[in-house]
Design an enzyme around this catalytic site. Sequence first.
Site, short mmCIF file in Angstrom:
data_model
loop_
_atom_site.label_atom_id
_atom_site.label_comp_id
_atom_site.label_asym_id
_atom_site.label_seq_id
_atom_site.Cartn_x
_atom_site.Cartn_y
_atom_site.Cartn_z
N GLY A 1 30.25 82.88 60.70
CA GLY A 1 29.75 82.71 59.34
C GLY A 1 29.16 81.32 59.14
O GLY A 1 28.04 81.03 59.57
N GLY A 2 29.92 80.44 58.51
CA GLY A 2 29.42 79.11 58.14
C GLY A 2 28.75 78.35 59.28
O GLY A 2 27.68 77.75 59.08
N GLU B 1 34.19 91.18 53.17
CA GLU B 1 33.64 90.89 51.84
C GLU B 1 33.06 92.16 51.20
O GLU B 1 33.13 92.33 49.98
CB GLU B 1 32.59 89.77 51.95
CG GLU B 1 33.27 88.43 52.22
CD GLU B 1 32.49 87.46 53.09
OE1 GLU B 1 31.27 87.60 53.23
OE2 GLU B 1 33.14 86.54 53.64
N GLU C 1 38.09 90.43 62.43
CA GLU C 1 37.98 89.29 61.52
C GLU C 1 39.17 89.29 60.57
O GLU C 1 39.14 89.96 59.51
CB GLU C 1 36.68 89.39 60.70
CG GLU C 1 35.43 89.35 61.55
CD GLU C 1 34.24 88.80 60.78
OE1 GLU C 1 33.63 87.86 61.28
OE2 GLU C 1 33.95 89.29 59.67
N ASN D 1 26.40 85.62 61.05
CA ASN D 1 26.36 86.36 59.79
C ASN D 1 26.04 85.34 58.71
O ASN D 1 26.91 84.57 58.31
CB ASN D 1 27.71 87.04 59.54
CG ASN D 1 27.79 87.68 58.16
OD1 ASN D 1 26.77 87.80 57.46
ND2 ASN D 1 28.98 88.10 57.76
N TRP D 2 24.81 85.35 58.26
CA TRP D 2 24.37 84.33 57.30
C TRP D 2 24.93 84.56 55.90
O TRP D 2 24.83 83.69 55.04
CB TRP D 2 22.84 84.29 57.24
CG TRP D 2 22.16 83.72 58.44
CD1 TRP D 2 22.74 83.41 59.65
CD2 TRP D 2 20.78 83.37 58.57
NE1 TRP D 2 21.79 82.90 60.50
CE2 TRP D 2 20.58 82.87 59.86
CE3 TRP D 2 19.69 83.46 57.69
CZ2 TRP D 2 19.32 82.44 60.31
CZ3 TRP D 2 18.44 83.03 58.14
CH2 TRP D 2 18.26 82.52 59.44
N LYS D 3 25.45 85.75 55.64
CA LYS D 3 25.92 86.11 54.29
C LYS D 3 24.79 85.84 53.29
O LYS D 3 23.62 85.99 53.66
CB LYS D 3 27.22 85.37 53.97
CG LYS D 3 28.26 85.57 55.10
CD LYS D 3 29.65 85.10 54.77
CE LYS D 3 30.56 85.35 55.98
NZ LYS D 3 31.96 85.01 55.73
N SER E 1 36.27 81.42 60.99
CA SER E 1 36.32 79.97 61.20
C SER E 1 36.10 79.57 62.66
O SER E 1 36.73 78.62 63.14
CB SER E 1 37.63 79.39 60.65
OG SER E 1 37.70 79.60 59.25
N HIS F 1 32.28 94.70 56.66
CA HIS F 1 32.73 93.31 56.56
C HIS F 1 33.79 93.20 55.46
O HIS F 1 33.70 93.91 54.45
CB HIS F 1 31.55 92.37 56.26
CG HIS F 1 31.93 90.93 56.43
ND1 HIS F 1 32.59 90.25 55.43
CD2 HIS F 1 31.80 90.07 57.46
CE1 HIS F 1 32.84 89.01 55.86
NE2 HIS F 1 32.37 88.89 57.09
N GLY G 1 36.20 81.83 56.44
CA GLY G 1 35.75 80.79 55.51
C GLY G 1 36.87 79.86 55.05
O GLY G 1 36.70 79.12 54.08
#
Length: 252
Positions: free
Chosen positions: A233-234, A97, A167, A9-11, A212, A95, A173
């Site tokens: 994510g990251g 966010e 999640e 998930n590149w956000k 994470s 998600h 994150g």
Amino acid sequence: MRGRLVAGNWKSNGDLAANEALLGHIRAAAADLQGAACAVCVPYPYLFQARQVLAHSTVAWGGQDVSQFGAGAYTGAVTAVMLREFDCRYVIVGHSERRSVFGERNEVVAAKFGAASQAGLTPILCVGETLQERETGKMEEVVGAQLDAVIAAKGAAAMGSAVVAYEPVWAIGTGKTATPEQAQAAHAFIRARIAAHHAVIASKLVILYGGSVKAANAGQLFAMPDIDGGLIGGAALVAEEFMAICRAAERR
Ligand code: 13P
């Protein structure tokens, strides 16, 4: 045996030049993955590029959100049919966010899930509790309600063509990963909740863990019986790290 999936998930990250390098690396490295599928969910403007680089590869792509509506006067919204037109296989819905920053409630998430399914996309339905909810013993109540909203609106059978991602908000994150045991307990709860409606669909449901995940902890997480891969994510923005996570999901 259930499939394995690792999805990035590149956000709101990326640019044309960096994407070109990242997608090219993933395409090449994913070619010999065994027993694990790999996907990237990129920002809308980069779907064209993702399709260009990843076409005829083993890597699938998708969006990070979708409109609950069809075509029409919905400024800024992107329909599920548009995502299909760019050959997306997946779309993330609900998600945390989207829920916390954009105020999406369970009913909106369920409508987005339905729009995605109807267009032939595989929704990746995200569920998860905040730290406060976990610390007050409300994980099952919160995650259960998030699942129930979709089941009530779309029926348990709709889970048959979906993926669920657990999640925990406190792990996203933050560098603070759920322990394999914490994640396993939540995944088993999710599977049981679906099984109460449809045992066969529940047993086949791919449930990803997100929060994470790194190359260093992926193996332990994916070794748990109800964890079928990850939503990353990251670490999905770093080619070698992401591919190491994909390899940790392999079943040879
Ligand atoms: P991080 O892997 O950066 O914690 O993000 C997880 C996530 O939100 C994936 O959807």
